[in-house]
Design a protein around this motif. Structure first.
Motif, PDB file in Angstrom:
ATOM      1  N   GLU A  61      33.377  34.843  43.302  1.00 18.85           N
ATOM      2  CA  GLU A  61      34.064  36.116  43.519  1.00 18.85           C
ATOM      3  C   GLU A  61      33.868  36.556  44.967  1.00 18.85           C
ATOM      4  O   GLU A  61      32.749  36.572  45.485  1.00 18.85           O
ATOM      5  N   ASN A  79      42.587  33.561  43.049  1.00 17.87           N
ATOM      6  CA  ASN A  79      43.098  34.456  42.016  1.00 17.87           C
ATOM      7  C   ASN A  79      42.851  35.882  42.504  1.00 17.87           C
ATOM      8  O   ASN A  79      41.731  36.379  42.464  1.00 17.87           O
ATOM      9  N   THR A  82      41.320  38.609  39.982  1.00 16.16           N
ATOM     10  CA  THR A  82      39.870  38.580  39.739  1.00 16.16           C
ATOM     11  C   THR A  82      39.064  38.409  41.023  1.00 16.16           C
ATOM     12  O   THR A  82      37.835  38.401  40.989  1.00 16.16           O
ATOM     13  N   GLN A  83      39.760  38.242  42.152  1.00 11.87           N
ATOM     14  CA  GLN A  83      39.131  38.006  43.462  1.00 11.87           C
ATOM     15  C   GLN A  83      38.249  36.745  43.443  1.00 11.87           C
ATOM     16  O   GLN A  83      37.220  36.687  44.119  1.00 11.87           O
ATOM     17  N   THR A  84      38.690  35.754  42.685  1.00 13.50           N
ATOM     18  CA  THR A  84      37.928  34.521  42.542  1.00 13.50           C
ATOM     19  C   THR A  84      38.540  33.418  43.395  1.00 13.50           C
ATOM     20  O   THR A  84      39.756  33.226  43.403  1.00 13.50           O
TER      21      THR A  84
END
Length: 512
Positions: A61, A79, A82-84
Protein backbone atom coordinates in the motif's frame (compact mmCIF):
# COMPACT_ATOMS: atom_id res chain seq x y z
CA UNK A 1 40.64 16.04 13.88
CA UNK A 2 42.34 19.33 13.11
CA UNK A 3 45.23 20.56 15.22
CA UNK A 4 43.32 23.64 16.38
CA UNK A 5 40.56 21.76 18.28
CA UNK A 6 43.27 19.58 19.85
CA UNK A 7 45.16 22.65 21.05
CA UNK A 8 41.97 24.19 22.39
CA UNK A 9 41.03 21.02 24.26
CA UNK A 10 44.52 20.75 25.72
CA UNK A 11 44.40 24.35 26.90
CA UNK A 12 40.98 23.87 28.46
CA UNK A 13 42.09 20.76 30.31
CA UNK A 14 45.23 22.45 31.55
CA UNK A 15 43.13 25.30 32.87
CA UNK A 16 40.79 22.88 34.63
CA UNK A 17 43.68 20.81 35.99
CA UNK A 18 41.97 17.65 34.69
CA UNK A 19 42.88 14.77 32.45
CA UNK A 20 41.07 13.67 29.34
CA UNK A 21 38.67 10.75 29.26
CA UNK A 22 40.56 7.95 27.47
CA UNK A 23 39.08 7.26 24.07
CA UNK A 24 40.11 5.80 20.73
CA UNK A 25 41.33 8.18 18.03
CA UNK A 26 39.24 9.39 15.13
CA UNK A 27 39.51 6.71 12.44
CA UNK A 28 37.74 5.23 9.44
CA UNK A 29 36.31 2.08 10.96
CA UNK A 30 36.22 -1.18 9.03
CA UNK A 31 35.37 -4.79 9.73
CA UNK A 32 38.34 -6.79 8.39
CA UNK A 33 36.94 -10.27 9.03
CA UNK A 34 34.68 -12.45 6.94
CA UNK A 35 30.96 -12.02 7.66
CA UNK A 36 29.14 -14.80 9.43
CA UNK A 37 26.66 -16.71 7.26
CA UNK A 38 23.83 -18.04 9.36
CA UNK A 39 21.72 -18.88 6.28
CA UNK A 40 22.69 -21.26 3.50
CA UNK A 41 22.76 -19.96 -0.08
CA UNK A 42 19.54 -21.89 -0.76
CA UNK A 43 17.85 -20.30 2.25
CA UNK A 44 18.83 -16.81 1.10
CA UNK A 45 17.30 -17.53 -2.30
CA UNK A 46 14.15 -18.94 -0.69
CA UNK A 47 13.69 -15.71 1.30
CA UNK A 48 14.31 -13.66 -1.85
CA UNK A 49 11.72 -15.69 -3.78
CA UNK A 50 9.20 -15.27 -0.96
CA UNK A 51 9.82 -11.51 -0.96
CA UNK A 52 9.24 -11.30 -4.72
CA UNK A 53 6.05 -13.33 -4.28
CA UNK A 54 4.84 -10.78 -1.70
CA UNK A 55 5.58 -7.89 -4.07
CA UNK A 56 3.97 -9.52 -7.09
CA UNK A 57 0.94 -11.19 -5.51
CA UNK A 58 0.10 -9.25 -2.32
CA UNK A 59 1.47 -5.80 -3.16
CA UNK A 60 2.36 -2.79 -1.00
CA UNK A 61 0.00 0.00 0.00
CA UNK A 62 1.34 3.42 -1.00
CA UNK A 63 -0.52 6.45 0.31
CA UNK A 64 1.29 9.05 -1.84
CA UNK A 65 -0.37 10.03 -5.16
CA UNK A 66 3.00 11.08 -6.58
CA UNK A 67 4.56 7.72 -5.73
CA UNK A 68 1.59 5.86 -7.22
CA UNK A 69 2.01 7.81 -10.44
CA UNK A 70 5.73 7.00 -10.58
CA UNK A 71 5.10 3.28 -10.19
CA UNK A 72 2.31 3.30 -12.75
CA UNK A 73 4.48 5.15 -15.29
CA UNK A 74 7.24 2.58 -14.75
CA UNK A 75 4.89 -0.29 -15.54
CA UNK A 76 3.87 -1.50 -12.10
CA UNK A 77 0.34 -2.73 -11.54
CA UNK A 78 -1.43 -0.01 -9.50
CA UNK A 79 -4.88 -0.30 -7.92
CA UNK A 80 -5.83 3.31 -7.17
CA UNK A 81 -8.92 2.31 -5.21
CA UNK A 82 -6.86 0.42 -2.61
CA UNK A 83 -3.61 2.36 -3.26
CA UNK A 84 -1.87 -0.98 -3.74
CA UNK A 85 1.20 -1.38 -5.95
CA UNK A 86 2.34 -4.74 -7.34
CA UNK A 87 5.99 -4.80 -8.41
CA UNK A 88 7.39 -7.65 -10.47
CA UNK A 89 10.79 -9.33 -10.37
CA UNK A 90 12.08 -7.46 -13.41
CA UNK A 91 11.44 -4.07 -11.81
CA UNK A 92 13.29 -5.13 -8.66
CA UNK A 93 16.23 -6.41 -10.70
CA UNK A 94 16.39 -3.18 -12.71
CA UNK A 95 16.45 -1.05 -9.55
CA UNK A 96 19.24 -3.14 -8.05
CA UNK A 97 21.36 -2.50 -11.16
CA UNK A 98 21.44 1.25 -10.52
CA UNK A 99 21.48 1.36 -6.69
CA UNK A 100 25.12 2.00 -5.63
CA UNK A 101 26.90 -0.68 -3.62
CA UNK A 102 28.80 1.95 -1.65
CA UNK A 103 28.92 5.73 -1.24
CA UNK A 104 30.13 8.45 1.11
CA UNK A 105 28.40 11.20 3.06
CA UNK A 106 30.51 14.35 3.52
CA UNK A 107 29.41 16.77 6.27
CA UNK A 108 30.75 20.30 6.75
CA UNK A 109 33.99 18.85 8.11
CA UNK A 110 35.34 16.57 5.36
CA UNK A 111 37.51 14.78 7.92
CA UNK A 112 34.25 13.36 9.29
CA UNK A 113 33.29 11.65 6.02
CA UNK A 114 31.00 8.65 6.45
CA UNK A 115 31.70 5.60 4.28
CA UNK A 116 28.80 3.23 3.69
CA UNK A 117 29.10 -0.16 2.02
CA UNK A 118 31.79 -2.81 1.80
CA UNK A 119 33.49 -3.42 5.14
CA UNK A 120 32.86 0.10 6.53
CA UNK A 121 31.43 0.33 10.05
CA UNK A 122 29.66 3.37 11.53
CA UNK A 123 27.85 4.09 14.80
CA UNK A 124 25.15 6.71 15.41
CA UNK A 125 23.67 8.43 18.42
CA UNK A 126 20.25 7.18 19.56
CA UNK A 127 17.39 8.86 17.69
CA UNK A 128 13.72 9.54 18.22
CA UNK A 129 12.90 8.97 21.93
CA UNK A 130 10.28 11.28 23.45
CA UNK A 131 11.99 11.08 26.87
CA UNK A 132 15.40 11.68 28.44
CA UNK A 133 16.94 10.21 31.59
CA UNK A 134 19.96 10.54 33.81
CA UNK A 135 20.58 9.38 37.37
CA UNK A 136 20.59 12.86 38.88
CA UNK A 137 17.48 14.37 37.28
CA UNK A 138 15.43 11.27 36.50
CA UNK A 139 13.12 10.61 33.55
CA UNK A 140 11.63 13.66 31.86
CA UNK A 141 10.17 14.75 28.51
CA UNK A 142 12.65 15.53 25.77
CA UNK A 143 13.73 19.16 25.57
CA UNK A 144 16.17 21.29 23.59
CA UNK A 145 18.69 21.68 26.43
CA UNK A 146 19.08 17.93 26.82
CA UNK A 147 19.06 17.53 23.05
CA UNK A 148 22.03 19.87 22.76
CA UNK A 149 23.93 18.17 25.58
CA UNK A 150 23.46 14.75 24.01
CA UNK A 151 24.74 15.87 20.62
CA UNK A 152 27.67 17.55 22.38
CA UNK A 153 28.51 14.11 23.77
CA UNK A 154 28.23 12.62 20.30
CA UNK A 155 30.63 15.25 18.98
CA UNK A 156 33.07 14.65 21.84
CA UNK A 157 33.45 10.89 21.35
CA UNK A 158 35.26 9.83 18.19
CA UNK A 159 33.58 6.43 17.88
CA UNK A 160 30.18 8.05 17.24
CA UNK A 161 30.36 8.55 13.49
CA UNK A 162 27.17 10.50 12.96
CA UNK A 163 23.91 11.66 14.54
CA UNK A 164 20.53 10.06 14.13
CA UNK A 165 17.25 11.87 13.60
CA UNK A 166 16.58 13.92 16.77
CA UNK A 167 18.27 12.26 19.75
CA UNK A 168 15.17 13.30 21.69
CA UNK A 169 12.11 15.30 20.78
CA UNK A 170 12.24 18.88 22.20
CA UNK A 171 8.58 18.82 23.10
CA UNK A 172 8.51 22.42 24.39
CA UNK A 173 8.95 23.60 20.79
CA UNK A 174 6.20 23.64 18.12
CA UNK A 175 6.01 20.22 16.49
CA UNK A 176 5.83 21.60 12.95
CA UNK A 177 9.04 23.64 13.20
CA UNK A 178 11.20 22.00 15.91
CA UNK A 179 13.20 20.22 13.22
CA UNK A 180 14.69 23.61 12.32
CA UNK A 181 16.05 23.97 15.86
CA UNK A 182 17.48 20.47 15.93
CA UNK A 183 19.10 20.80 12.49
CA UNK A 184 20.59 24.14 13.59
CA UNK A 185 22.00 22.51 16.74
CA UNK A 186 23.38 19.61 14.71
CA UNK A 187 25.17 21.96 12.34
CA UNK A 188 26.60 24.32 14.97
CA UNK A 189 27.42 22.06 17.92
CA UNK A 190 28.80 19.25 15.76
CA UNK A 191 30.57 18.94 12.44
CA UNK A 192 29.32 15.41 11.78
CA UNK A 193 26.75 14.11 9.33
CA UNK A 194 23.22 13.48 10.59
CA UNK A 195 19.89 11.95 9.70
CA UNK A 196 17.17 14.38 8.71
CA UNK A 197 13.50 13.89 9.43
CA UNK A 198 11.73 12.61 6.34
CA UNK A 199 8.18 13.10 7.58
CA UNK A 200 7.10 14.83 4.41
CA UNK A 201 8.90 16.89 1.80
CA UNK A 202 9.34 20.07 3.84
CA UNK A 203 11.35 18.61 6.72
CA UNK A 204 13.62 16.68 4.37
CA UNK A 205 14.25 19.69 2.15
CA UNK A 206 15.00 21.93 5.15
CA UNK A 207 17.73 19.54 6.25
CA UNK A 208 19.24 19.41 2.76
CA UNK A 209 19.22 23.20 2.34
CA UNK A 210 20.69 23.82 5.79
CA UNK A 211 23.51 21.35 5.24
CA UNK A 212 24.20 22.99 1.87
CA UNK A 213 24.52 26.37 3.64
CA UNK A 214 26.86 24.90 6.27
CA UNK A 215 29.04 23.38 3.53
CA UNK A 216 28.97 26.51 1.39
CA UNK A 217 27.37 24.60 -1.49
CA UNK A 218 24.44 24.87 -3.85
CA UNK A 219 21.71 22.24 -3.91
CA UNK A 220 23.05 21.03 -7.25
CA UNK A 221 26.51 20.53 -5.75
CA UNK A 222 24.94 18.70 -2.80
CA UNK A 223 23.14 16.44 -5.25
CA UNK A 224 26.49 15.21 -6.53
CA UNK A 225 28.12 15.12 -3.08
CA UNK A 226 25.62 13.75 -0.54
CA UNK A 227 25.97 14.62 3.12
CA UNK A 228 22.78 13.36 4.74
CA UNK A 229 20.61 10.32 5.10
CA UNK A 230 17.25 9.51 6.64
CA UNK A 231 15.34 6.53 7.95
CA UNK A 232 12.26 5.65 5.93
CA UNK A 233 10.24 3.64 8.44
CA UNK A 234 7.87 1.28 6.67
CA UNK A 235 4.53 1.02 8.44
CA UNK A 236 4.69 -2.75 8.51
CA UNK A 237 2.99 -4.82 7.34
CA UNK A 238 3.24 -3.57 3.74
CA UNK A 239 2.37 0.12 3.97
CA UNK A 240 4.27 3.26 2.92
CA UNK A 241 2.37 6.27 4.27
CA UNK A 242 2.29 9.51 2.32
CA UNK A 243 4.75 11.39 4.56
CA UNK A 244 7.41 8.67 4.42
CA UNK A 245 7.01 8.18 0.68
CA UNK A 246 7.23 11.93 0.03
CA UNK A 247 10.27 12.24 2.28
CA UNK A 248 11.95 9.35 0.46
CA UNK A 249 11.30 10.89 -2.93
CA UNK A 250 12.58 14.31 -1.82
CA UNK A 251 15.83 12.84 -0.51
CA UNK A 252 16.42 10.72 -3.62
CA UNK A 253 15.54 13.61 -5.92
CA UNK A 254 18.31 15.66 -4.26
CA UNK A 255 20.85 12.83 -4.28
CA UNK A 256 20.79 12.25 -0.51
CA UNK A 257 20.75 8.77 1.00
CA UNK A 258 17.68 6.95 2.25
CA UNK A 259 17.64 3.92 4.52
CA UNK A 260 14.54 1.78 3.99
CA UNK A 261 13.74 0.17 7.34
CA UNK A 262 10.71 -2.11 7.78
CA UNK A 263 9.46 -2.32 11.37
CA UNK A 264 9.07 -6.08 11.51
CA UNK A 265 8.43 -7.21 15.08
CA UNK A 266 7.74 -10.93 14.99
CA UNK A 267 4.32 -11.81 16.34
CA UNK A 268 2.97 -8.27 15.91
CA UNK A 269 3.82 -6.53 12.62
CA UNK A 270 5.22 -9.65 10.95
CA UNK A 271 4.85 -13.43 11.16
CA UNK A 272 5.97 -15.06 14.37
CA UNK A 273 8.62 -17.05 12.52
CA UNK A 274 12.03 -15.61 11.69
CA UNK A 275 11.90 -16.80 8.07
CA UNK A 276 8.50 -15.18 7.54
CA UNK A 277 9.60 -11.92 9.16
CA UNK A 278 12.75 -11.80 7.01
CA UNK A 279 10.71 -12.42 3.85
CA UNK A 280 8.39 -9.54 4.74
CA UNK A 281 11.29 -7.27 5.72
CA UNK A 282 12.99 -8.10 2.44
CA UNK A 283 9.92 -7.33 0.35
CA UNK A 284 9.32 -3.97 2.05
CA UNK A 285 12.97 -2.95 1.84
CA UNK A 286 13.24 -3.88 -1.84
CA UNK A 287 10.07 -1.92 -2.58
CA UNK A 288 11.65 1.20 -1.10
CA UNK A 289 14.80 0.59 -3.15
CA UNK A 290 12.68 0.46 -6.30
CA UNK A 291 10.96 3.75 -5.44
CA UNK A 292 14.28 5.49 -4.81
CA UNK A 293 15.62 4.38 -8.18
CA UNK A 294 12.44 5.40 -10.01
CA UNK A 295 12.95 8.91 -8.63
CA UNK A 296 16.63 9.07 -9.54
CA UNK A 297 18.61 6.10 -10.86
CA UNK A 298 21.82 5.86 -8.86
CA UNK A 299 20.38 7.58 -5.79
CA UNK A 300 22.14 6.24 -2.66
CA UNK A 301 20.04 3.79 -0.69
CA UNK A 302 20.63 1.56 2.35
CA UNK A 303 19.06 -1.82 3.15
CA UNK A 304 17.56 -1.37 6.62
CA UNK A 305 16.70 -4.14 9.08
CA UNK A 306 14.78 -3.80 12.32
CA UNK A 307 13.54 -7.34 12.86
CA UNK A 308 13.05 -8.46 16.44
CA UNK A 309 10.26 -10.06 18.43
CA UNK A 310 7.64 -9.13 20.98
CA UNK A 311 7.00 -10.56 24.41
CA UNK A 312 4.12 -12.90 23.59
CA UNK A 313 2.76 -12.50 27.12
CA UNK A 314 2.38 -8.72 26.96
CA UNK A 315 2.94 -7.70 23.32
CA UNK A 316 5.79 -5.40 24.37
CA UNK A 317 8.74 -5.12 21.95
CA UNK A 318 11.88 -7.03 22.90
CA UNK A 319 15.42 -6.33 21.66
CA UNK A 320 18.78 -7.96 22.12
CA UNK A 321 17.11 -11.36 22.05
CA UNK A 322 18.59 -14.44 20.35
CA UNK A 323 16.04 -13.95 17.55
CA UNK A 324 17.05 -10.31 17.13
CA UNK A 325 20.73 -11.27 17.04
CA UNK A 326 20.13 -13.93 14.38
CA UNK A 327 18.02 -11.50 12.35
CA UNK A 328 20.89 -8.98 12.40
CA UNK A 329 23.27 -11.60 11.00
CA UNK A 330 20.82 -12.96 8.41
CA UNK A 331 19.84 -9.48 7.21
CA UNK A 332 23.46 -8.83 6.40
CA UNK A 333 23.43 -11.80 4.05
CA UNK A 334 20.37 -10.41 2.29
CA UNK A 335 21.92 -6.95 1.94
CA UNK A 336 25.08 -8.49 0.47
CA UNK A 337 22.99 -10.52 -1.97
CA UNK A 338 21.71 -7.21 -3.35
CA UNK A 339 25.09 -5.43 -3.06
CA UNK A 340 23.56 -2.74 -0.85
CA UNK A 341 24.93 -1.00 2.25
CA UNK A 342 23.35 -2.44 5.39
CA UNK A 343 21.86 -0.81 8.51
CA UNK A 344 20.58 -2.39 11.71
CA UNK A 345 20.34 -1.59 15.43
CA UNK A 346 21.85 -2.74 18.74
CA UNK A 347 18.73 -2.27 20.83
CA UNK A 348 17.62 -3.16 24.35
CA UNK A 349 14.24 -3.24 26.08
CA UNK A 350 15.65 -2.49 29.55
CA UNK A 351 14.10 0.41 31.44
CA UNK A 352 17.43 1.29 33.07
CA UNK A 353 21.12 1.57 32.28
CA UNK A 354 21.69 -1.74 34.02
CA UNK A 355 23.01 -5.25 33.37
CA UNK A 356 20.00 -6.13 31.20
CA UNK A 357 20.56 -3.03 29.10
CA UNK A 358 24.23 -3.96 28.64
CA UNK A 359 23.83 -7.65 27.75
CA UNK A 360 20.89 -7.10 25.41
CA UNK A 361 22.73 -4.29 23.64
CA UNK A 362 25.89 -6.36 23.35
CA UNK A 363 23.96 -9.36 21.98
CA UNK A 364 22.44 -7.29 19.18
CA UNK A 365 25.73 -5.45 18.64
CA UNK A 366 27.52 -8.75 18.03
CA UNK A 367 24.79 -9.73 15.57
CA UNK A 368 25.26 -6.46 13.71
CA UNK A 369 29.04 -6.82 13.55
CA UNK A 370 28.99 -10.50 12.59
CA UNK A 371 26.46 -9.59 9.88
CA UNK A 372 28.84 -6.91 8.56
CA UNK A 373 26.49 -4.02 9.21
CA UNK A 374 27.72 -0.71 7.78
CA UNK A 375 25.51 1.59 9.86
CA UNK A 376 24.58 0.65 13.43
CA UNK A 377 21.73 3.02 14.19
CA UNK A 378 20.77 3.98 17.79
CA UNK A 379 24.22 2.70 18.79
CA UNK A 380 24.66 4.89 21.88
CA UNK A 381 22.07 5.99 24.42
CA UNK A 382 19.07 3.77 23.53
CA UNK A 383 16.98 2.81 26.57
CA UNK A 384 13.45 1.58 27.34
CA UNK A 385 12.96 0.06 23.89
CA UNK A 386 13.72 3.40 22.24
CA UNK A 387 11.39 5.51 24.39
CA UNK A 388 14.20 7.16 26.36
CA UNK A 389 17.60 8.63 25.55
CA UNK A 390 19.85 7.93 28.53
CA UNK A 391 23.00 9.85 29.43
CA UNK A 392 24.44 6.94 31.42
CA UNK A 393 23.52 4.40 28.77
CA UNK A 394 25.30 6.58 26.22
CA UNK A 395 28.56 6.22 28.15
CA UNK A 396 28.09 2.47 28.69
CA UNK A 397 27.39 2.04 24.96
CA UNK A 398 30.46 4.07 23.96
CA UNK A 399 32.56 1.77 26.13
CA UNK A 400 31.06 -1.30 24.44
CA UNK A 401 31.56 0.24 20.98
CA UNK A 402 35.20 0.95 21.75
CA UNK A 403 35.65 -2.63 22.98
CA UNK A 404 34.18 -3.81 19.68
CA UNK A 405 36.46 -1.55 17.63
CA UNK A 406 39.52 -2.90 19.40
CA UNK A 407 38.28 -6.48 19.01
CA UNK A 408 38.08 -5.89 15.26
CA UNK A 409 41.69 -4.69 15.12
CA UNK A 410 43.63 -7.55 13.47
CA UNK A 411 46.29 -9.43 15.40
CA UNK A 412 49.79 -8.60 14.20
CA UNK A 413 52.20 -11.50 13.83
CA UNK A 414 55.82 -10.51 13.14
CA UNK A 415 59.21 -10.80 14.82
CA UNK A 416 58.57 -7.91 17.20
CA UNK A 417 55.13 -9.23 18.18
CA UNK A 418 56.28 -12.84 18.60
CA UNK A 419 58.77 -11.54 21.20
CA UNK A 420 61.20 -14.44 20.99
CA UNK A 421 64.08 -12.28 22.28
CA UNK A 422 62.06 -11.35 25.35
CA UNK A 423 61.02 -14.95 25.89
CA UNK A 424 64.66 -15.95 25.76
CA UNK A 425 65.76 -13.31 28.29
CA UNK A 426 63.14 -14.07 30.97
CA UNK A 427 64.18 -17.10 33.02
CA UNK A 428 61.91 -19.99 33.84
CA UNK A 429 59.50 -18.92 36.57
CA UNK A 430 60.34 -15.25 36.04
CA UNK A 431 58.09 -12.37 34.96
CA UNK A 432 57.84 -9.85 32.12
CA UNK A 433 57.08 -6.69 34.10
CA UNK A 434 60.60 -5.31 33.86
CA UNK A 435 61.48 -6.75 30.47
CA UNK A 436 62.46 -4.15 27.84
CA UNK A 437 59.88 -5.54 25.41
CA UNK A 438 57.18 -4.82 28.00
CA UNK A 439 58.51 -1.40 29.01
CA UNK A 440 58.55 -0.25 25.38
CA UNK A 441 54.86 -1.10 25.02
CA UNK A 442 53.29 -0.88 28.47
CA UNK A 443 51.37 2.35 27.84
CA UNK A 444 49.85 1.23 24.53
CA UNK A 445 49.81 -2.57 24.72
CA UNK A 446 46.19 -2.96 25.79
CA UNK A 447 42.89 -1.15 25.35
CA UNK A 448 42.43 1.42 28.11
CA UNK A 449 38.79 1.47 29.23
CA UNK A 450 37.13 4.67 30.30
CA UNK A 451 34.36 3.10 32.39
CA UNK A 452 35.64 -0.21 33.79
CA UNK A 453 37.09 -0.20 37.31
CA UNK A 454 39.92 -2.65 38.01
CA UNK A 455 40.71 -1.68 41.59
CA UNK A 456 40.74 -4.34 44.29
CA UNK A 457 37.67 -4.47 46.50
CA UNK A 458 39.14 -2.43 49.34
CA UNK A 459 40.34 0.38 47.07
CA UNK A 460 37.04 0.42 45.20
CA UNK A 461 35.15 0.59 48.50
CA UNK A 462 37.31 3.47 49.76
CA UNK A 463 36.65 5.35 46.51
CA UNK A 464 32.88 5.26 47.11
CA UNK A 465 31.82 1.79 45.86
CA UNK A 466 30.47 3.27 42.63
CA UNK A 467 29.04 0.81 40.13
CA UNK A 468 29.43 1.24 36.36
CA UNK A 469 26.22 3.24 35.97
CA UNK A 470 27.23 5.66 38.72
CA UNK A 471 30.68 6.04 37.19
CA UNK A 472 28.99 6.74 33.84
CA UNK A 473 27.31 9.79 35.41
CA UNK A 474 30.70 11.25 36.26
CA UNK A 475 31.97 10.57 32.74
CA UNK A 476 29.16 12.25 30.80
CA UNK A 477 29.44 15.29 33.03
CA UNK A 478 33.21 15.36 32.48
CA UNK A 479 32.75 15.01 28.71
CA UNK A 480 30.39 18.00 28.68
CA UNK A 481 32.96 20.03 30.63
CA UNK A 482 35.61 19.12 28.06
CA UNK A 483 33.40 19.72 25.02
CA UNK A 484 34.72 22.23 22.47
CA UNK A 485 32.30 23.57 19.87
CA UNK A 486 33.67 23.02 16.36
CA UNK A 487 34.44 26.19 14.43
CA UNK A 488 31.95 27.34 11.80
CA UNK A 489 32.50 30.16 9.34
CA UNK A 490 30.63 33.21 10.75
CA UNK A 491 29.02 34.00 7.38
CA UNK A 492 27.63 30.46 7.14
CA UNK A 493 26.40 30.65 10.73
CA UNK A 494 24.62 33.89 9.91
CA UNK A 495 23.08 32.34 6.80
CA UNK A 496 21.84 29.38 8.86
CA UNK A 497 20.26 31.70 11.41
CA UNK A 498 18.53 33.64 8.62
CA UNK A 499 17.26 30.46 6.98
CA UNK A 500 15.76 29.19 10.24
CA UNK A 501 14.05 32.53 10.92
CA UNK A 502 12.61 32.69 7.42
CA UNK A 503 11.36 29.11 7.43
CA UNK A 504 9.90 29.40 10.92
CA UNK A 505 7.86 32.37 9.72
CA UNK A 506 6.75 30.51 6.60
CA UNK A 507 5.73 27.41 8.57
CA UNK A 508 3.82 29.60 11.02
CA UNK A 509 1.97 31.03 8.04
CA UNK A 510 0.89 27.53 7.01
CA UNK A 511 3.50 26.66 4.40
CA UNK A 512 4.75 23.03 4.43
Amino acid sequence: MTNEPRRRRSADRANKGSTAIPQLPLQALRNPYKPMEILSADQVEAIHSAAVHILEKFGIEVMSPRALALFEKAGAKVNHATQTVHVDRAMVDEALKTAPSSFTLTPRNPERVVRLGGDALNFTLVAGPPNVHDLERGRRPGNLRDYCDLIRLAQHFNCITMLGNQVCAPVELPANSRHLDTYHANLTLTDKSFHVSAIGRGRALDGIEMMAIARGMSLEEMRESPALTTIISVNSPRRFDDAMADGLMTMSEHGQAVCITPFTLMGAMSPVTLAGALAQQNAEALFGVVLSQLVRPGAPVIYGAFTSNVDMRSGAPAFGTPENTKANIASGQLARRYRLPYRTTNGSASNAADAQGAYETLMSLWGAVLGHCNLIYHAAGWQEGGLTASFEKFIIDVEMIQHMIETLRPIEVNDAELALDALGRVPTGGHFFGEAHTLERYSTAFYQPMLSNWQNFESWQEAGSLDATQRATRLWKKALEDFVEPALDPARREALDAYVAKRREAIGAGEP
